[in-house]
Design a protein around this motif. Structure first.
Motif, short mmCIF file in Angstrom:
data_model
loop_
_atom_site.label_atom_id
_atom_site.label_comp_id
_atom_site.label_asym_id
_atom_site.label_seq_id
_atom_site.Cartn_x
_atom_site.Cartn_y
_atom_site.Cartn_z
N GLY A 1 39.27 -6.54 20.22
CA GLY A 1 38.23 -6.16 19.28
C GLY A 1 37.70 -7.35 18.50
N GLU A 2 38.18 -8.54 18.80
CA GLU A 2 37.76 -9.75 18.11
C GLU A 2 36.30 -10.07 18.41
OE1 GLU A 2 38.66 -14.52 18.48
OE2 GLU A 2 40.06 -13.09 19.37
N PRO A 3 35.49 -10.32 17.38
CA PRO A 3 34.09 -10.67 17.62
C PRO A 3 33.99 -12.02 18.34
CG PRO A 3 34.49 -10.24 15.28
CD PRO A 3 35.82 -10.25 15.96
N LYS A 4 33.07 -12.08 19.30
CA LYS A 4 32.81 -13.31 20.05
C LYS A 4 31.32 -13.41 20.29
CE LYS A 4 36.41 -14.88 22.41
NZ LYS A 4 36.86 -15.67 23.40
N THR A 5 30.88 -14.60 20.59
CA THR A 5 29.48 -14.80 20.94
C THR A 5 29.39 -14.92 22.46
OG1 THR A 5 29.06 -15.96 18.87
CG2 THR A 5 27.50 -16.32 20.65
N VAL A 6 28.53 -14.10 23.04
CA VAL A 6 28.28 -14.17 24.48
C VAL A 6 27.20 -15.22 24.67
CG1 VAL A 6 27.54 -12.89 26.52
CG2 VAL A 6 28.87 -11.73 24.76
N ARG B 1 15.25 -10.23 40.83
CA ARG B 1 14.66 -11.31 40.04
C ARG B 1 15.67 -11.82 39.04
NH1 ARG B 1 12.55 -9.32 35.02
NH2 ARG B 1 12.73 -7.07 34.98
N SER B 2 15.56 -13.11 38.71
CA SER B 2 16.47 -13.67 37.71
C SER B 2 15.85 -13.51 36.33
CB SER B 2 16.75 -15.15 38.01
OG SER B 2 15.56 -15.88 37.99
N VAL B 3 16.70 -13.26 35.35
CA VAL B 3 16.27 -13.03 33.98
C VAL B 3 17.17 -13.83 33.05
CG1 VAL B 3 16.00 -11.27 32.18
CG2 VAL B 3 15.51 -10.70 34.55
N TRP B 4 16.57 -14.48 32.05
CA TRP B 4 17.32 -15.25 31.07
C TRP B 4 17.76 -14.32 29.95
CZ3 TRP B 4 19.82 -19.56 30.73
CH2 TRP B 4 20.16 -20.08 29.50
N GLN B 5 19.06 -14.28 29.68
CA GLN B 5 19.60 -13.50 28.56
C GLN B 5 19.93 -14.47 27.43
OE1 GLN B 5 23.03 -11.43 30.10
NE2 GLN B 5 21.84 -9.58 30.38
N THR B 6 19.45 -14.16 26.24
CA THR B 6 19.73 -15.02 25.10
C THR B 6 21.14 -14.77 24.58
OG1 THR B 6 18.80 -13.39 23.60
CG2 THR B 6 17.32 -15.10 24.40
N GLU B 7 21.62 -15.71 23.79
CA GLU B 7 22.94 -15.58 23.18
C GLU B 7 22.97 -14.33 22.31
OE1 GLU B 7 24.41 -18.23 19.77
OE2 GLU B 7 25.16 -19.20 21.60
N ARG B 8 24.10 -13.63 22.32
CA ARG B 8 24.20 -12.39 21.56
C ARG B 8 25.62 -12.18 21.07
NH1 ARG B 8 26.32 -8.83 25.47
NH2 ARG B 8 25.95 -9.59 27.56
N PRO B 9 25.78 -11.39 20.03
CA PRO B 9 27.13 -11.10 19.56
C PRO B 9 27.82 -10.10 20.48
CG PRO B 9 25.52 -9.99 18.18
CD PRO B 9 24.76 -10.83 19.16
N GLY B 10 29.11 -10.21 20.61
CA GLY B 10 29.89 -9.30 21.44
C GLY B 10 31.29 -9.16 20.88
N ARG B 11 32.14 -8.44 21.60
CA ARG B 11 33.53 -8.25 21.19
C ARG B 11 34.44 -8.38 22.39
NH1 ARG B 11 34.52 -6.75 16.30
NH2 ARG B 11 32.92 -5.77 15.05
N ASN B 12 35.64 -8.89 22.15
CA ASN B 12 36.68 -8.89 23.17
C ASN B 12 37.16 -7.45 23.29
OD1 ASN B 12 39.20 -8.92 24.47
ND2 ASN B 12 39.58 -11.02 23.83
N PRO B 13 37.04 -6.82 24.46
CA PRO B 13 37.40 -5.41 24.58
C PRO B 13 38.89 -5.13 24.35
CG PRO B 13 36.72 -6.29 26.71
CD PRO B 13 36.51 -7.36 25.70
#
Length: 93
Positions: free
Chosen positions: A66-71, A51-63
C-alpha cells in the motif's frame, strides 16, 4: 491459447511446417515491435490497429504494502479492434 498452440493450428490449416510458421510469426512480432518503437502504428485490416502511446508520470501504490510510489513515464501500446473483429467477437454470443 499460447504461441505454440497457435503455431500448431496455423501449421495444420496452411500445410506449412511448424518451423516455417514459427519463423513467420516471430518476424511479424519483431516487425510490429520495430514499427511501434519508431512511433509508427500497425494497421491490420479486419483485426485492428496497434499504436504506441506515451504515458506521463503518475502516482501509484505498491499493491502488496500500500506504499505510495511514482509510476515513471513510459511508452505503452494501445490496440483498437477493427469492425470485422468486433463483429466476429459479438456474433458468437
Amino acid at each position: 491459447m499460447n504461441k505454440q498452440e497457435l503455431i500448431r493450428q496455423l501449421a495444420g490449416e496452411t500445410g506449412f511446417h511448424e518451423r516455417q510458421v514459427r519463423m513467420t510469426l516471430d518476424c511479424l512480432i519483431r516487425k510490429t515491435m520495430e514499427a511501434l518503437a519508431n512511433d509508427q502504428s500497425l494497421v491490420l485490416q479486419t483485426l485492428g490497429t496497434f499504436r504506441s502511446v506515451w504515458q506521463t508520470e503518475r502516482p501509484g501504490r505498491n499493491p502488496k504494502t500500500g506504499e505510495p510510489k511514482t509510476v515513471p513515464s513510459r511508452f505503452t501500446v494501445k490496440f483498437r479492434p477493427g469492425n470485422a473483429f468486433l463483429k466476429a467477437l459479438n456474433d458468437n454470443k
